[in-house]
Design a protein around this motif. Structure first.
Motif, mmCIF file in Angstrom:
data_model
loop_
_atom_site.group_PDB
_atom_site.id
_atom_site.type_symbol
_atom_site.label_atom_id
_atom_site.label_comp_id
_atom_site.label_asym_id
_atom_site.label_seq_id
_atom_site.Cartn_x
_atom_site.Cartn_y
_atom_site.Cartn_z
ATOM 1 N N VAL A 115 -1.358 13.189 -26.724
ATOM 2 C CA VAL A 115 -2.047 12.059 -27.343
ATOM 3 C C VAL A 115 -2.517 12.468 -28.728
ATOM 4 C CG1 VAL A 115 -4.309 12.634 -26.328
ATOM 5 C CG2 VAL A 115 -3.814 10.264 -26.980
ATOM 6 N N GLY A 116 -2.418 11.540 -29.661
ATOM 7 C CA GLY A 116 -2.930 11.761 -31.008
ATOM 8 C C GLY A 116 -4.269 11.067 -31.154
ATOM 9 N N VAL A 117 -5.216 11.760 -31.768
ATOM 10 C CA VAL A 117 -6.558 11.219 -31.979
ATOM 11 C C VAL A 117 -6.838 11.242 -33.476
ATOM 12 C CG1 VAL A 117 -9.027 11.569 -31.541
ATOM 13 C CG2 VAL A 117 -7.350 12.054 -29.739
ATOM 14 N N GLU A 118 -7.200 10.106 -34.040
ATOM 15 C CA GLU A 118 -7.524 10.067 -35.461
ATOM 16 C C GLU A 118 -8.644 11.059 -35.745
ATOM 17 O OE1 GLU A 118 -8.165 6.042 -36.746
ATOM 18 O OE2 GLU A 118 -6.393 5.368 -35.645
ATOM 19 N N ARG A 119 -8.479 11.827 -36.801
ATOM 20 C CA ARG A 119 -9.412 12.934 -37.085
ATOM 21 C C ARG A 119 -10.855 12.488 -37.290
ATOM 22 N NH1 ARG A 119 -6.501 17.664 -40.558
ATOM 23 N NH2 ARG A 119 -4.406 17.220 -39.857
ATOM 24 N N HIS A 120 -11.069 11.274 -37.686
ATOM 25 C CA HIS A 120 -12.451 10.806 -37.857
ATOM 26 C C HIS A 120 -13.100 10.387 -36.535
ATOM 27 C CE1 HIS A 120 -10.300 6.954 -37.881
ATOM 28 N NE2 HIS A 120 -11.417 6.478 -37.382
ATOM 29 N N ASN A 121 -12.341 10.426 -35.431
ATOM 30 C CA ASN A 121 -12.836 9.936 -34.146
ATOM 31 C C ASN A 121 -13.222 11.097 -33.218
ATOM 32 O OD1 ASN A 121 -13.411 8.513 -31.836
ATOM 33 N ND2 ASN A 121 -11.605 7.197 -31.977
ATOM 34 N N ALA A 122 -14.351 11.726 -33.535
ATOM 35 C CA ALA A 122 -14.815 12.882 -32.750
ATOM 36 C C ALA A 122 -15.138 12.488 -31.307
ATOM 37 C CB ALA A 122 -16.037 13.512 -33.420
ATOM 38 N N GLU A 123 -15.596 11.263 -31.096
ATOM 39 C CA GLU A 123 -15.910 10.816 -29.735
ATOM 40 C C GLU A 123 -14.649 10.780 -28.867
ATOM 41 O OE1 GLU A 123 -18.023 7.066 -27.447
ATOM 42 O OE2 GLU A 123 -18.116 7.176 -29.625
ATOM 43 N N ALA A 124 -13.538 10.297 -29.432
ATOM 44 C CA ALA A 124 -12.277 10.283 -28.682
ATOM 45 C C ALA A 124 -11.809 11.708 -28.416
ATOM 46 C CB ALA A 124 -11.216 9.496 -29.438
ATOM 47 N N ARG A 125 -12.002 12.585 -29.374
ATOM 48 C CA ARG A 125 -11.611 13.987 -29.172
ATOM 49 C C ARG A 125 -12.363 14.564 -27.970
ATOM 50 N NH1 ARG A 125 -10.695 18.973 -33.239
ATOM 51 N NH2 ARG A 125 -10.565 20.540 -31.612
ATOM 52 N N ARG A 126 -13.663 14.339 -27.919
ATOM 53 C CA ARG A 126 -14.457 14.845 -26.780
ATOM 54 C C ARG A 126 -13.999 14.214 -25.467
ATOM 55 N NH1 ARG A 126 -18.329 14.350 -30.802
ATOM 56 N NH2 ARG A 126 -19.058 12.347 -30.001
ATOM 57 N N PHE A 127 -13.644 12.938 -25.476
ATOM 58 C CA PHE A 127 -13.155 12.234 -24.289
ATOM 59 C C PHE A 127 -11.919 12.937 -23.728
ATOM 60 C CE2 PHE A 127 -10.059 8.999 -22.802
ATOM 61 C CZ PHE A 127 -10.723 8.555 -21.660
ATOM 62 N N TYR A 128 -10.927 13.197 -24.578
ATOM 63 C CA TYR A 128 -9.699 13.835 -24.107
ATOM 64 C C TYR A 128 -9.941 15.278 -23.684
ATOM 65 C CZ TYR A 128 -7.220 9.675 -25.396
ATOM 66 O OH TYR A 128 -6.800 8.367 -25.458
ATOM 67 N N GLU A 129 -10.801 15.974 -24.374
ATOM 68 C CA GLU A 129 -11.135 17.344 -23.967
ATOM 69 C C GLU A 129 -11.785 17.347 -22.587
ATOM 70 O OE1 GLU A 129 -13.379 18.533 -27.436
ATOM 71 O OE2 GLU A 129 -11.625 19.582 -28.290
#
Length: 171
Positions: A115-129
């Motif tokens: 999955v690709g996460v837009e770099r400005h979307n830290a919340e989505a990054r934490r979700f996938y992690e």
């Protein structure tokens, strides 16, 4: 005076049907993506993608699309268009959608999901992690589409890329 009550809503995760397509525009929020929605649905009929919806009383309040044709040589399916309508966010629907996508990927014997996460979307990054996805790199690219008004659009993407092994051995 304030009146407050709790209303249970049954959410069903299911494949997208043609009848769902107009509702995937979410009351105009994604109308300009009508071409993308249709193209993805047509690719689903060909077996190249899967479009899973979180259905609340007949209306799609969340979605995840799975592209099986983009990285087959890497044994990888690509998750994209992962979204949940704002009033339904932080209720677990997103995690359930991703889980359903992973089951579909596993059923098709594809070893991993990306999955690709837009770099400005830290919340989505934490979700996938939290869901076990691991950062593997970055990607800068763009995609293009034509709006219902005939305007050609090109959208740049600057993404973090995450991957998770989801094959039968990875449960």
């Amino acid at each position: 005076m304030t009146d407050s009550f709790t209303m249970p809503v049954r959410i069903t995760i299911r494949p997208c049907t043609e009848a769902d397509l107009p509702n995937l525009e979410w009351f105009g929020m994604f109308t300009e993506h009508r071409e993308i929605i249709r193209r993805t649905f047509d690719r689903q009929a060909a077996g190249e993608t899967a479009m899973l919806l979180a259905d609340a009383n007949g209306f799609p309040v969340g979605q995840v699309w799975i592209d099986y044709a983009r990285k087959p040589e890497e044994g990888c399916a690509l998750l994209w268009a992962v979204r949940v309508m704002a009033p339904f966010q932080r209720t677990g629907i997103g995690a359930r959608l991703v889980g359903a996508a992973e089951r579909d990927i596993r059923r098709r014997a594809v070893p991993s999901a990306e999955v690709g996460v837009e770099r400005h979307n830290a919340e989505a990054r934490r979700f996938y992690e939290r869901l076990g996805y691991r950062f593997i790199g970055t990607l800068s690219e763009s995609y293009s589409y034509t709006t219902p008004d005939g305007v050609s659009m090109t959208v740049p993407l600057d993404e973090w890329i995450f991957r998770k092994e989801v094959g039968a051995h990875s449960r």
